[in-house]
Design an enzyme around this catalytic site. Structure first.
Site, mmCIF file in Angstrom:
data_model
loop_
_atom_site.group_PDB
_atom_site.id
_atom_site.type_symbol
_atom_site.label_atom_id
_atom_site.label_comp_id
_atom_site.label_asym_id
_atom_site.label_seq_id
_atom_site.Cartn_x
_atom_site.Cartn_y
_atom_site.Cartn_z
ATOM 1 N N CYS A 193 -3.197 -4.391 4.110
ATOM 2 C CA CYS A 193 -2.062 -5.202 4.566
ATOM 3 C C CYS A 193 -2.109 -6.650 4.111
ATOM 4 O O CYS A 193 -1.244 -7.432 4.485
ATOM 5 C CB CYS A 193 -1.956 -5.163 6.087
ATOM 6 S SG CYS A 193 -1.655 -3.513 6.724
ATOM 7 N N GLU A 207 0.843 -1.191 0.000
ATOM 8 C CA GLU A 207 0.000 0.000 0.000
ATOM 9 C C GLU A 207 0.876 1.238 0.000
ATOM 10 O O GLU A 207 0.431 2.332 0.322
ATOM 11 C CB GLU A 207 -0.963 -0.014 1.182
ATOM 12 C CG GLU A 207 -0.314 -0.097 2.539
ATOM 13 C CD GLU A 207 -1.360 -0.092 3.646
ATOM 14 O OE1 GLU A 207 -1.739 -1.188 4.057
ATOM 15 O OE2 GLU A 207 -1.793 0.992 4.056
ATOM 16 N N HIS A 216 -1.647 -11.424 11.479
ATOM 17 C CA HIS A 216 -1.277 -10.040 11.182
ATOM 18 C C HIS A 216 -1.085 -9.326 12.510
ATOM 19 O O HIS A 216 -1.793 -9.592 13.476
ATOM 20 C CB HIS A 216 -2.375 -9.362 10.352
ATOM 21 C CG HIS A 216 -2.096 -7.914 10.084
ATOM 22 N ND1 HIS A 216 -0.969 -7.503 9.422
ATOM 23 C CD2 HIS A 216 -2.781 -6.788 10.417
ATOM 24 C CE1 HIS A 216 -0.971 -6.185 9.344
ATOM 25 N NE2 HIS A 216 -2.046 -5.716 9.937
#
Ligand SMILES: [Zn+2]
Lengths: 134, 354, 376
Positions: free
Chosen positions: B117, B85, B240
């Site tokens: 992400c 990103e 994550h």
């Protein structure tokens, strides 16, 4: 600094990678893809891709200021003797000015040579860092 | 959609973490946070890309390590994906630069993927499908980010830089084989950046329960349902990790004991590397795993979606760990910088250009 | 046919913010033609030397505009641009014109305007002397090479950093006695520790300054020389050689192009330089000056810092270091200073028959030698 699009594009092999020109006549090696052996002028040359590892044999801390360079200064510029034999000039990045010494093992990494124009191209090319994997 | 059991795996992996670190407490003090905030979300320090680094250069390093470990001919790689990103170019692929610099042939699929992400893990999923279908022999999936955060935003305590790369290929060449892959995606506006805007915006607390936790829990439960696996079947679980706290919390919600989650947590020492976050955690686990162990990895991306992927480690992992820098070596390699240097490196200072 | 220098003139080397290149050239040409018995209308060829007029002044072929603006009506005008050796190449061309009999009166004009932009712009321009596709794109600076060479020289010969600065100290002493020199002050070794570093260990004290200037030389054949109102100096011979790039050299401390050119020049003309010969060499950086006098076989290798004290006629104008380096004009300044020396109008008396000017681009990348002899 703005570079010609076509020049930079054409030079990819000599900046995204390190090639070594090996002479079939005099046997000497020189960095970069070259038309002819710089030592004897022979066209009987082959181009081998370097693995990008070598040893720092000389370096300077450069304060030479050019427009757009301020983000990268001071920079370390040095001569690296590649494992394949030839010596190449390049920038040593990510280093504290006191951590280098002659003989430091270095590896080539892709970095930005310059990119100061927010509307322009980003000029990527190889620099060196002290090897991560000792 | 599920399963490519034992036919496709990870042939090589690579990590990259820039050498520079800034202490999270220095950022907190810079902007007048009570500096206990860093403990409350468990962030010690974050990695900062140097002035000459970006998503392409970091992705290149990680991908080169993946190729070194895999030992494959770059000409046999048929797909290259960069999940990010923080594209250096809004228009112009990062993947082509990395592929050319690595000598990957022109006969390939190549694109940059965007899903906050989790675009990097989407790259893995696409690569798995391409390999499984026989369309390509190897697919290279890279997650790389120089994560942006509005200076002074709480996000700045964690938003960092790093990259991870996975070369996906035939199972019989792999260090770990894919058992099961699922993805759970909805429209959930927890975090975004508008076109042309320099920094992302987010819903603060809204990024947690309805976004991060709901999606990861849903994806992992889907994987468990479809595969019949239970938390006790896994040796490690990697999630994550926007901070150090969230992965422990989501692990608890899913019934994973703390000791199975902790080894895959890297964010407290390098920050949230966005597209590399869970993938660096997975790399660290692979580098310390034993053949036969099973790993769950669950990346999350805002907007929002989560993947749940189960891999089984093979005996090939042992000989390949030492062929490139490990995550632990990269974490240990560091130089501290001030907020001023960080601001200079990350282009946070407004300057006139000649 | 022999070539003679019957006139020469220079402007003060300085940052001439108030003068354009035409004004500077007009002054240098005026001084050159005075006493020569010739005026602009007698000039057959106008050979102009500049390294950076395209980059800095946005002016291709300035010779056309010099001719148009300064009253050269029946002249063949051309521009020579060959990096830092442009002036030497221009002299070689003029010499060839006269020697071949193609011309009998050639005016060589060199100039540079380095002060038109701030340093960070001019630094980029100056770096163009290196190979753009290899070094320029990577932002390698000319001073970086000087630093690498200085490192190797100090390591190889055990020469100290403080002793190298002796060169610059001498150049400043000479510049104080030279009215056209840019840096009219002395320096001491004590200042070294405070001097701004350019490329470590190289500092401002080791480097040439940013200079504007113009110089002109009037070259004629023997019959014209005999009628001149000045004492002619013979331009005997020009020789040159090209070196490999720095990173391909086995020994950074040996200027082999300068050495090769000297060997050829020396044997062809039966001359040998000594510490008592007037030489005017390129000390773009002091270390280059030292390596040059070694390559010219005036000093043994590694011994140059000791020779500096024993060379009374070394860069009497102060060298690039202190006279300054208006790049395209620099070799003409050198020959002008040697002409003054040999015709007895310098600050120091010289009895030698010959003198030598040395110019080079970068660290001996392209080296040129010009041999001069007094009127006999
Ligand atoms: Zn050869």
């Amino acid at each position: 600094m703005k570079h010609s699009i076509s020049i930079f594009w054409r030079l990819k092999d000599n900046h995204y990678k390190i090639y070594v020109t090996k002479c079939g006549d005099c046997g000497r090696v020189a960095p970069l893809k070259r038309l002819k052996c710089p030592y004897c002028g022979s066209r009987n040359v082959e181009h081998i891709e370097s693995r990008g590892f070598g040893e720092l044999i000389n370096y300077t801390v450069s304060y030479y200021r050019t427009e757009g360079s301020e983000q990268y200064l001071p920079r370390v510029v040095g001569l690296v003797k590649l494992d394949e034999g030839p010596v190449i000039i390049g920038e040593i990045t990510d280093v504290d000015l006191n951590e280098l010494s002659i003989g430091t093992r270095v590896e080539a990494v892709l970095r930005k040579y310059s990119s100061e124009d927010p509307n322009g191209l980003i000029y990527y090319g190889l620099k060196f860092i002290p090897v991560i994997k000792k | 959609m599920t399963s490519s059991r034992f036919r496709v795996g990870i042939v090589g992996w690579g990590a990259y973490i820039p050498v520079y670190r800034i202490k999270a407490k220095e950022i907190a003090r810079q902007w007048g946070f009570d500096d206990r905030v860093t403990d409350s979300i468990w962030i010690e320090e974050k990695a900062v890309a140097g002035a000459d680094e970006d998503t392409v250069t970091m992705g290149w390093y990680a991908a080169r390590s993946a190729l070194l470990r895999a030992g494959v001919n770059p000409g046999d790689i048929g797909a290259v994906f960069v999940g990010t990103e923080s594209k250096p170019y809004a228009v112009k692929p990062s993947s082509t630069i990395i592929a050319d610099a690595l000598g990957i042939s022109a006969k390939k699929l190549s694109t940059d993927l965007e899903f906050a992400c989790r675009a990097g893990s989407e790259g893995i999923r696409i690569s798995v499908s391409l390999v499984e279908s026989g369309a390509v022999r190897y697919g290279l999936a890279i997650g790389s980010d120089t994560a942006q955060a509005n200076p002074g935003d709480v996000l700045e305590l964690t938003a960092s830089s790093g990259a991870a790369a996975y070369l996906v290929g035939p199972a019989d060449e792999s260090v770990a084989v894919f058992e099961s892959l699922v993805t759970y995606v909805t429209d959930t506006p927890d975090f975004w950046r508008r076109d042309g805007s320099r920094y992302p915006a987010h819903g603060e607390g809204f990024t947690g329960e309805p976004a991060y936790f709901h999606h990861i829990v849903s994806a992992v439960k889907m994987l468990m349902n479809e595969s019949g696996l239970k938390p006790s079947d896994f040796d490690y679980a990697v999630f994550h990790q926007p901070n150090g706290k969230f992965p422990l919390q989501v692990g608890r919600m899913l019934g994973f004991p703390r000791e199975k989650v902790l080894p895959g947590i890297v964010t407290p020492w390098i920050g949230n590397t966005y597209n590399a976050s869970a993938l660096l955690g997975l790399a660290k686990i692979l580098e310390n795993s034993k053949p036969g162990q099973r790993i769950l990895v669950a990346p999350f991306g805002s907007g929002a979606g989560a993947d749940a992927i189960s891999v089984l480690v093979t005996d090939k992992v042992l000989e390949r760990v030492g062929k490139a820098p490990t995550v632990e070596e990269l974490i240990a390699r560091k130089k501290y910088i001030s907020y001023a240097e960080y601001a200079k490196f990350r282009n946070l200072i407004h300057r006139n250009l000649w | 046919m022999k070539t003679y220098v019957v006139g020469s003139g220079v402007t003060k080397v300085d940052r001439h913010y108030d003068k354009n290149y035409l004004v500077l050239i007009d002054e240098a040409v005026g001084k050159t033609l005075a006493n020569s018995g010739l005026d602009a209308s007698d000039i057959e060829y106008l050979v102009v030397s500049t390294a950076f007029s395209e980059s800095i002044l946005n002016q291709a072929d300035p010779s056309t505009y010099i001719a148009q603006n300064l009253g050269f009506r029946n002249v063949k005008a051309l521009t020579v641009s060959s990096g830092e050796v442009s002036g030497a190449v221009a002299l070689d061309y003029a010499h060839a014109l006269i020697r071949s009999g193609k011309a009998s009166r050639v005016l060589v004009v060199g100039f540079e305007k380095m002060s038109e932009y701030p340093s960070w712009v001019i630094n980029r321009v100056y770096a163009k002397i290196l190979e753009y596709e290899v070094e320029g794109i990577k932002n390698v600076a000319p001073s970086d090479y000087a630093a690498l060479i200085m490192n190797d020289y100090m390591r190889r010969y055990g020469v100290s950093r403080e002793s190298i600065i002796k060169w610059s100290i001498k150049m400043h002493e000479n510049a104080v006695k030279t009215p056209h020199a840019q840096l009219q002050f002395t320096i001491s070794a004590d200042s070294l520790s405070k001097a701004l570093r350019i490329s470590e260990p190289l500092t401002m004290l080791d480097s040439h300054p940013t200079s504007d200037g113009a110089a002109a030389l009037l070259l004629v054949n023997e019959s014209v020389a005999k009628k001149a109102g000045t004492t002619p100096i013979e331009l005997v011979d020009v020789e040159s050689s090209v070196n490999l790039p720095i990173y391909l050299r086995d020994d950074l401390t040996y200027f082999s192009a300068t050495a090769a050119a000297y060997k050829r020049l020396s044997s062809r003309n039966g001359v040998k330089l000594t510490t008592n010969t007037a030489v005017n060499v390129y000390d773009t950086y002091d270390i280059y000056g030292l390596l040059t006098i070694e390559a010219l076989e005036i000093c043994a290798r590694g011994e140059a810092v000791k020779c500096v004290d024993e060379m009374p006629y070394l860069n009497v104008g102060g060298g690039l270091k202190a006279r300054g380096h208006p790049v395209g004009a620099t070799p003409l300044y050198q020959v002008h200073e040697l002409r003054e020396l040999m015709s007895g109008t310098s600050w120091i008396k010289y009895d030698g028959d010959i003198s030598l000017a040395h110019a080079m681009s970068g660290p001996d990348n392209n080296a040129w030698l010009i041999l001069l002899r007094g009127w006999v």
